[in-house]
Enzyme design. Structure first.
Site, PDB file in Angstrom:
ATOM      1  N   ASN A 212       0.849  -1.197   0.000  1.00 34.04           N
ATOM      2  CA  ASN A 212       0.000   0.000   0.000  1.00 34.04           C
ATOM      3  C   ASN A 212       0.881   1.242   0.000  1.00 34.04           C
ATOM      4  OD1 ASN A 212       0.603   0.731   2.857  1.00 34.04           O
ATOM      5  ND2 ASN A 212      -0.391  -1.241   3.218  1.00 34.04           N
TER       6      ASN A 212
ATOM      7  N   LYS B   3     -13.530   0.591  15.551  1.00 31.63           N
ATOM      8  CA  LYS B   3     -12.190  -0.026  15.696  1.00 31.63           C
ATOM      9  C   LYS B   3     -11.679   0.133  17.126  1.00 31.63           C
ATOM     10  CE  LYS B   3     -10.924   0.559  10.883  1.00 31.63           C
ATOM     11  NZ  LYS B   3     -10.151   1.264   9.875  1.00 31.63           N
TER      12      LYS B   3
ATOM     13  N   LYS C  15     -11.033  -3.352  19.028  1.00 33.97           N
ATOM     14  CA  LYS C  15      -9.635  -3.745  19.270  1.00 33.97           C
ATOM     15  C   LYS C  15      -9.185  -3.417  20.701  1.00 33.97           C
ATOM     16  CE  LYS C  15      -8.712  -3.071  14.348  1.00 33.97           C
ATOM     17  NZ  LYS C  15      -7.691  -3.091  13.306  1.00 33.97           N
TER      18      LYS C  15
ATOM     19  N   PHE D 264      -4.368   3.412  14.783  1.00 36.49           N
ATOM     20  CA  PHE D 264      -4.666   4.431  13.775  1.00 36.49           C
ATOM     21  C   PHE D 264      -5.825   3.933  12.929  1.00 36.49           C
ATOM     22  CE2 PHE D 264      -1.447   7.842  13.426  1.00 36.49           C
ATOM     23  CZ  PHE D 264      -0.657   7.490  14.506  1.00 36.49           C
TER      24      PHE D 264
ATOM     25  N   ASP E 238      -4.326  -6.358   5.014  1.00 43.03           N
ATOM     26  CA  ASP E 238      -5.347  -7.230   5.611  1.00 43.03           C
ATOM     27  C   ASP E 238      -5.325  -8.630   4.993  1.00 43.03           C
ATOM     28  OD1 ASP E 238      -6.332  -5.388   7.447  1.00 43.03           O
ATOM     29  OD2 ASP E 238      -7.552  -4.417   5.913  1.00 43.03           O
TER      30      ASP E 238
HETATM   31  N1  CTP Z   1      -3.982  -3.294  11.991  1.00 41.96           N
HETATM   32  C1  CTP Z   1      -3.271  -4.385  12.464  1.00 41.96           C
HETATM   33  N2  CTP Z   1      -3.295  -5.562  11.780  1.00 41.96           N
HETATM   34  C2  CTP Z   1      -4.017  -5.688  10.638  1.00 41.96           C
HETATM   35  C3  CTP Z   1      -4.739  -4.584  10.162  1.00 41.96           C
HETATM   36  C4  CTP Z   1      -4.701  -3.396  10.860  1.00 41.96           C
HETATM   37  O1  CTP Z   1      -2.607  -4.271  13.491  1.00 41.96           O
HETATM   38  N3  CTP Z   1      -4.013  -6.842  10.016  1.00 41.96           N
HETATM   39  C5  CTP Z   1      -3.947  -2.040  12.771  1.00 41.96           C
HETATM   40  C6  CTP Z   1      -3.264  -0.884  12.076  1.00 41.96           C
HETATM   41  O2  CTP Z   1      -1.895  -0.823  12.434  1.00 41.96           O
HETATM   42  C7  CTP Z   1      -4.026   0.324  12.621  1.00 41.96           C
HETATM   43  C8  CTP Z   1      -5.401  -0.223  12.890  1.00 41.96           C
HETATM   44  O3  CTP Z   1      -5.273  -1.639  12.958  1.00 41.96           O
HETATM   45  O4  CTP Z   1      -3.510   0.798  13.827  1.00 41.96           O
HETATM   46  C9  CTP Z   1      -6.442   0.132  11.887  1.00 41.96           C
HETATM   47  O5  CTP Z   1      -6.029  -0.238  10.614  1.00 41.96           O
HETATM   48  P1  CTP Z   1      -6.978   0.003   9.356  1.00 41.96           P
HETATM   49  O6  CTP Z   1      -6.315  -0.547   8.143  1.00 41.96           O
HETATM   50  O7  CTP Z   1      -7.456   1.420   9.351  1.00 41.96           O
HETATM   51  O8  CTP Z   1      -8.234  -0.854   9.774  1.00 41.96           O
HETATM   52  P2  CTP Z   1      -8.647  -2.334   9.661  1.00 41.96           P
HETATM   53  O9  CTP Z   1      -8.778  -2.885  11.039  1.00 41.96           O
HETATM   54  O10 CTP Z   1      -7.772  -3.089   8.730  1.00 41.96           O
HETATM   55  O11 CTP Z   1     -10.128  -2.189   9.094  1.00 41.96           O
HETATM   56  P3  CTP Z   1     -10.662  -1.865   7.601  1.00 41.96           P
HETATM   57  O12 CTP Z   1      -9.753  -2.567   6.691  1.00 41.96           O
HETATM   58  O13 CTP Z   1     -12.029  -2.412   7.634  1.00 41.96           O
HETATM   59  O14 CTP Z   1     -10.652  -0.379   7.471  1.00 41.96           O
END
Ligand code: CTP
Length: 400
Positions: A208, A336, A340, A322, A277
């Site tokens: 990303n 979130k 979390k 974040f 993800d």
């Molecule tokens: N995060 C994580 N592990 C993942 C995905 C996200 O630890 N596999 C953490 C990121 O470091 C961040 C937070 O979760 O602090 C939110 O990440 P974000 O990508 O905004 O959210 P997601 O939980 O992935 O949700 P979505 O994809 O539905 O927006």
């Protein structure tokens, strides 16, 4: 983060004096007010006008200049400083200070100031290694003066070894550290930053646009404020900050392993990484060749949510996440935060100008479990990092 700070920059006579010009520029750019003092021999290397133009203030060069003495005086120069930085500092000025000799403006102001003093020595390697010099440095350190180590390399005098002035950027970082409150002393801050890379085959990956800038700013700010900092970072184009424990990783699974390991030591966790993800269900050993016809379908599997895993076992640790969103910012961030088990979530809309991945500024909102939302104006990522750490301290002081 040097806004409103007053720095006296002392330039001694050494070939590295030209690098002080760059240092001055960095200080001014960071918002500091800089007053330059030059020794007589420094003026043989760089003209005072260069420093005067860049600092916007007259350069102080002579103890007995009556005009300057009436207007400013070495005592007022010494009094107004938040910090003295002597760069380059020669063996001569260091030796004189160690012996209490103050026979020019430079040594008089160093002697007269109650502000912290940072010496950044630069000299010939044999001078630096000379036991007389080393004794002087030790004596000054024992009296509370700060020193940076010279870099090694090819020296202007033709010798190779220790004696080079460190990079001005590093001197700036040390300056920031010395001017920061040490209010995070005793905390171990674990920061994750940057993107992850999910390998498709030996030459391709999914990733990303995360640049890592936000997380690196948090790591630097934590270090400056006295914390032990562990920075786990996906691949970025950034220099690992000096003085932090740096753990480079590539994939989400690797980041998870390292993060859970570091969690044991951490008292504060700030997860700014943009973790993928999903990852390819299989990573090919050899480059995937294109078929004669048709499309390729990649099957992806879910990566573990590192932050959620940490939330489940966090105990007394302060956990900050974040949320990078492209719409419905508040409701996604709120969910979130709860899902979390976080103490704070930093939400930003990455579609706004001046916010998001590859820029130096951000527009963020702080959401806490008590339902409060704080909207911050657009500010640099360094400033966001400071505000974020202020918030962490507020949470700590509230009894966490
Ligand atoms: N995060 C994580 N592990 C993942 C995905 C996200 O630890 N596999 C953490 C990121 O470091 C961040 C937070 O979760 O602090 C939110 O990440 P974000 O990508 O905004 O959210 P997601 O939980 O992935 O949700 P979505 O994809 O539905 O927006």
């Amino acid at each position: 983060m040097l806004k409103g700070k007053k720095i006296v920059l002392g330039v001694c006579g050494g070939i590295a004096a030209y690098k002080s010009v760059e240092l001055l520029r960095l200080y001014v750019k960071a918002g500091a007010e800089v007053f330059v003092v030059m020794t007589r021999s420094a003026m043989e290397f760089v003209a005072p006008l260069t420093f005067q133009t860049l600092s916007g203030s007259p350069v102080h060069t002579d103890l007995f200049n009556l005009y300057q003495e009436r207007e400013i005086g070495h005592i007022s120069l010494a009094d107004r400083a938040d910090l003295f930085v002597i760069a380059p500092a020669t063996a001569n000025v260091i030796g004189k200070t160690a012996s209490g000799i103050s026979d020019d403006l430079m040594t008089t102001t160093i002697m007269a100031t109650r502000a912290p003093v940072l010496f950044v020595p630069s000299m010939n390697v044999n001078m630096w290694e000379n036991p007389i010099y080393q004794r002087n440095e030790t004596r000054l350190k024992e009296s509370g003066y700060h020193f940076m180590e010279p870099d090694s390399g090819f020296l202007a005098c033709g010798w190779e070894g220790k004696g080079k002035l460190p990079d001005p950027q590093r001197i700036l970082e040390e300056t920031r550290r010395l001017l920061s409150p040490q209010d995070l002393k005793g905390e171990t801050v674990l920061v994750t930053a940057g993107p992850t890379r999910e390998k498709i085959d030996p030459v391709r990956f999914l990733s990303n646009f995360s640049s890592g800038k936000m997380g690196y700013a948090v790591a630097r700010a934590g270090r400056d404020r006295g914390a032990r900092v562990i920075l786990i970072s996906g691949p970025t184009a950034l220099e690992p900050p000096a003085g932090v424990e740096f753990i480079p990783v590539s994939s989400a699974l690797e980041m998870r392993d390292k993060a859970l390991e570091a969690l044991q030591d951490a008292t504060v966790i700030i997860k700014s990484a943009a973790v993928a993800d999903y990852r390819p269900a299989e990573t090919a050993d050899r480059k995937i060749k294109k078929e004669k016809k048709g499309d390729l379908v990649l099957q992806l599997v879910r990566n573990p949510d590192i932050l959620a895993e940490m939330g489940a076992v966090k105990g007394g640790r302060i956990l900050v996440g974040f949320a990078a969103e492209t719409g419905d910012l508040q409701s996604y961030a709120q969910s979130k935060l709860e899902r979390k088990n976080l103490d704070l979530i930093v939400a930003n809309d990455v579609t706004l100008e001046g916010a998001g991945f590859d820029v130096d500024t951000n527009i963020v909102h702080f959401l806490t479990p008590d339902g409060r939302v704080e909207d911050l104006p657009r500010m640099t990522k360094d400033e966001v990092a400071q505000r974020l750490l202020d918030k962490v301290l507020e949470i700590r002081r509230a009894g966490k």
